[in-house]
Design an enzyme around this catalytic site. Structure first.
Site, PDB file in Angstrom:
ATOM      1  N   GLU A  43       0.837  -1.200   0.000  1.00  0.00           N
ATOM      2  CA  GLU A  43       0.000   0.000   0.000  1.00  0.00           C
ATOM      3  C   GLU A  43       0.872   1.250   0.000  1.00  0.00           C
ATOM      4  OE1 GLU A  43      -1.307   1.785   3.612  1.00  0.00           O
ATOM      5  OE2 GLU A  43      -1.328  -0.184   4.599  1.00  0.00           O
ATOM      6  N   LYS A 104      -5.745  10.498   0.366  1.00  0.00           N
ATOM      7  CA  LYS A 104      -5.875   9.145   0.912  1.00  0.00           C
ATOM      8  C   LYS A 104      -7.103   8.511   0.275  1.00  0.00           C
ATOM      9  CE  LYS A 104      -6.162   6.812   5.427  1.00  0.00           C
ATOM     10  NZ  LYS A 104      -6.212   7.053   6.888  1.00  0.00           N
ATOM     11  N   VAL A 124      -5.740   0.031   2.663  1.00  0.00           N
ATOM     12  CA  VAL A 124      -5.861  -1.429   2.578  1.00  0.00           C
ATOM     13  C   VAL A 124      -6.955  -1.825   1.597  1.00  0.00           C
ATOM     14  CG1 VAL A 124      -6.556  -3.500   3.848  1.00  0.00           C
ATOM     15  CG2 VAL A 124      -4.895  -1.915   4.857  1.00  0.00           C
ATOM     16  N   ASP A 156     -19.344   2.690  13.631  1.00  0.00           N
ATOM     17  CA  ASP A 156     -18.144   3.062  12.883  1.00  0.00           C
ATOM     18  C   ASP A 156     -17.279   1.822  12.677  1.00  0.00           C
ATOM     19  OD1 ASP A 156     -16.125   4.376  11.649  1.00  0.00           O
ATOM     20  OD2 ASP A 156     -15.553   5.629  13.346  1.00  0.00           O
ATOM     21  N   SER A 158     -14.391   0.002   9.769  1.00  0.00           N
ATOM     22  CA  SER A 158     -13.548   0.211   8.599  1.00  0.00           C
ATOM     23  C   SER A 158     -14.125  -0.486   7.370  1.00  0.00           C
ATOM     24  CB  SER A 158     -12.141  -0.328   8.867  1.00  0.00           C
ATOM     25  OG  SER A 158     -11.379  -0.344   7.684  1.00  0.00           O
ATOM     26  N   ALA A 159     -13.981   0.177   6.222  1.00  0.00           N
ATOM     27  CA  ALA A 159     -14.401  -0.419   4.951  1.00  0.00           C
ATOM     28  C   ALA A 159     -13.530  -1.607   4.574  1.00  0.00           C
ATOM     29  CB  ALA A 159     -14.353   0.635   3.849  1.00  0.00           C
ATOM     30  N   ASP A 160     -12.370  -1.748   5.238  1.00  0.00           N
ATOM     31  CA  ASP A 160     -11.490  -2.878   4.934  1.00  0.00           C
ATOM     32  C   ASP A 160     -12.220  -4.208   5.072  1.00  0.00           C
ATOM     33  OD1 ASP A 160      -9.534  -0.937   4.754  1.00  0.00           O
ATOM     34  OD2 ASP A 160      -8.440  -1.575   6.558  1.00  0.00           O
ATOM     35  N   LYS A 177      -4.955  -2.318  15.040  1.00  0.00           N
ATOM     36  CA  LYS A 177      -4.430  -1.463  16.102  1.00  0.00           C
ATOM     37  C   LYS A 177      -5.218  -1.681  17.390  1.00  0.00           C
ATOM     38  CE  LYS A 177      -2.390   2.170  13.277  1.00  0.00           C
ATOM     39  NZ  LYS A 177      -2.593   1.593  11.945  1.00  0.00           N
TER      40      LYS A 177
END
EC number: 4.2.1.70
Length: 323
Positions: A43, A104, A124, A156, A158-160, A177
C-alpha cells in the site's frame, strides 16, 4: 484566493474511454505476473500519510528492497494523474512520498479519483482491490482497519472488512491497532466469512503488541503451510474472500505493554473529558499514542510492517513454487 490543492481541476482527458481507467501495471510487475514469478502488493498510504518526511521515502524504498531480498517483485500501488498504477518507478515513489496534496484513497474513492485525474495513496481496501484485480495474490500491510470503539453508539467500522470479505487475496498484517475493538473486529471477520490464521502464534496480534490476548482458531508455522492453505482454498472454490495471515511483531520490537496500557487508558480518559466521539476517536487516540510514547509506537509500527513485508514475500515465493 488560492485553491485547496485537492480542488484543482485537471486538464480534460483526450477521448477518455474504458481503457483510460484500467489499472496500469509497471513493466516489471507485468512481466512477473505473465511468467508466474512471485509478486507482493504494497500500500502507499503509509508512505504518503503514515510517516514523517523525508523518512517516508527511505522506508518505502526499504520495504521494496525487503521484498526483492526474499525473492519476489514489489508492486507498490497508488493513483497518479487519475490512473491506478501497480508498481511504481523511483520518480513515482518520490512523488507519492513528497507531495502533500496526495489524497488518501479507500476503495470507494477510486472511481471519483480516476475520473477527476487525481493523485492518491491507496489504503488497505483500495490496494487489496486493485492488486487482486491485477492477479496479485499476496498483499502486505501494517494493520487492518476494524470495528471502532463505541461501535454500539455510532456503527463506525472500517471499509477494509467488507472489501476483504469479497476480494480474493492473502493479506499479511500485524492484526489491528489496539485502539480498536479487537474482539468485535474478530467477530465481524467471522461473520463475514474471512478466515484468520496466526503465524507462529495462537493469539491475534495487537499491532503495536505481539498479542491482543484474543485467540485465533488456526495457527501456521511456515510460508509453505500458508501456501498450502491458499491452494486448498482455490481447490474448494466457493465465495471469493481474503485470507488473513496475522503475523505478530517480535516481542523485542513491540511497544512496552505497560507503557501501551497506561497511555491508552490516559488517551481514552482524555477522549471522554473532551467529548470526542464517533469518527474523531481513532485519529485522536493514534495521535496521543505517538505523542505520549515519544515515537516508540511509530518504531513498533515500522518493525511490524518490515516483518509483514518479508513474510509476505516468502509466502508469495512458496505459493509460486507450489504451482
Amino acid at each position: 484566493m488560492p485553491q485547496n490543492p485537492s480542488d484543482r481541476r485537471p486538464a480534460p482527458r483526450d477521448n477518455p474511454g474504458t481503457n483510460a481507467y484500467e489499472p496500469l501495471l509497471s513493466a516489471e510487475v507485468r512481466a512477473a505476473l505473465s511468467t508466474g514469478l512471485p509478486v507482493v502488493a504494497l500500500e502507499s498510504t503509509i508512505i504518503a500519510h503514515g510517516l514523517p518526511r523525508p523518512r517516508n521515502l527511505s522506508v518505502a524504498r526499504e520495504l521494496e528492497g525487503l521484498v526483492r531480498s526474499a525473492g519476489a517483485v514489489p508492486a507498490t500501488v497508488a493513483v497518479l494523474d487519475g490512473r491506478a498504477r501497480i508498481g511504481l518507478d523511483g520518480d513515482q515513489l518520490e512523488r507519492v512520498a513528497g507531495d502533500p496534496a496526495v489524497r488518501k484513497l479507500g476503495h470507494r474513492d477510486l472511481a471519483p479519483a480516476l475520473a477527476a485525474g487525481a493523485d492518491g495513496a491507496t489504503t488497505v481496501s483500495a490496494t487489496a482491490f486493485l492488486a487482486a484485480r491485477a492477479g496479485i495474490g499476496v498483499f502486505a500491510t501494517g494493520g487492518l482497519g476494524g470495528v471502532h470503539r463505541e461501535w454500539a453508539e455510532n456503527q463506525d467500522e472500517s471499509a477494509d472488512l467488507r472489501l476483504l470479505a469479497r476480494t480474493g487475496i492473502t493479506v499479511v498484517c500485524a492484526g489491528v491497532k489496539s485502539i480498536l475493538d479487537v474482539p468485535a473486529t474478530l467477530q465481524r471477520l467471522e461473520t463475514l466469512g474471512v478466515p484468520v490464521v496466526g503465524y507462529g502464534t495462537g493469539h491475534f496480534p495487537g499491532f503495536y503488541l505481539s498479542s491482543s490476548g484474543e485467540p485465533v482458531d488456526w495457527t501456521v508455522h511456515s510460508p509453505e503451510e500458508v501456501a498450502e492453505v491458499i491452494r486448498a482454498r482455490e481447490a474448494l472454490g466457493g465465495p471469493v474472500g481474503a485470507l488473513i495471515v496475522a503475523n505478530p511483531v517480535a516481542e523485542r520490537d513491540q511497544l512496552d505493554p505497560v507503557l501501551h496500557d497506561r497511555v491508552l487508558a490516559q488517551a481514552l480518559d482524555a477522549c471522554r473529558e473532551r467529548g470526542i466521539s464517533g469518527q474523531g476517536v481513532t485519529p485522536f487516540l493514534l495521535d496521543q499514542l505517538t505523542r505520549r510514547t515519544e515515537g516508540a509506537s511509530l518504531e513498533a509500527n515500522l518493525a511490524a510492517v518490515r516483518g509483514n513485508v518479508t513474510l509476505a514475500a516468502r509466502i508469495a515465493v512458496a505459493a509460486a513454487d507450489a504451482r
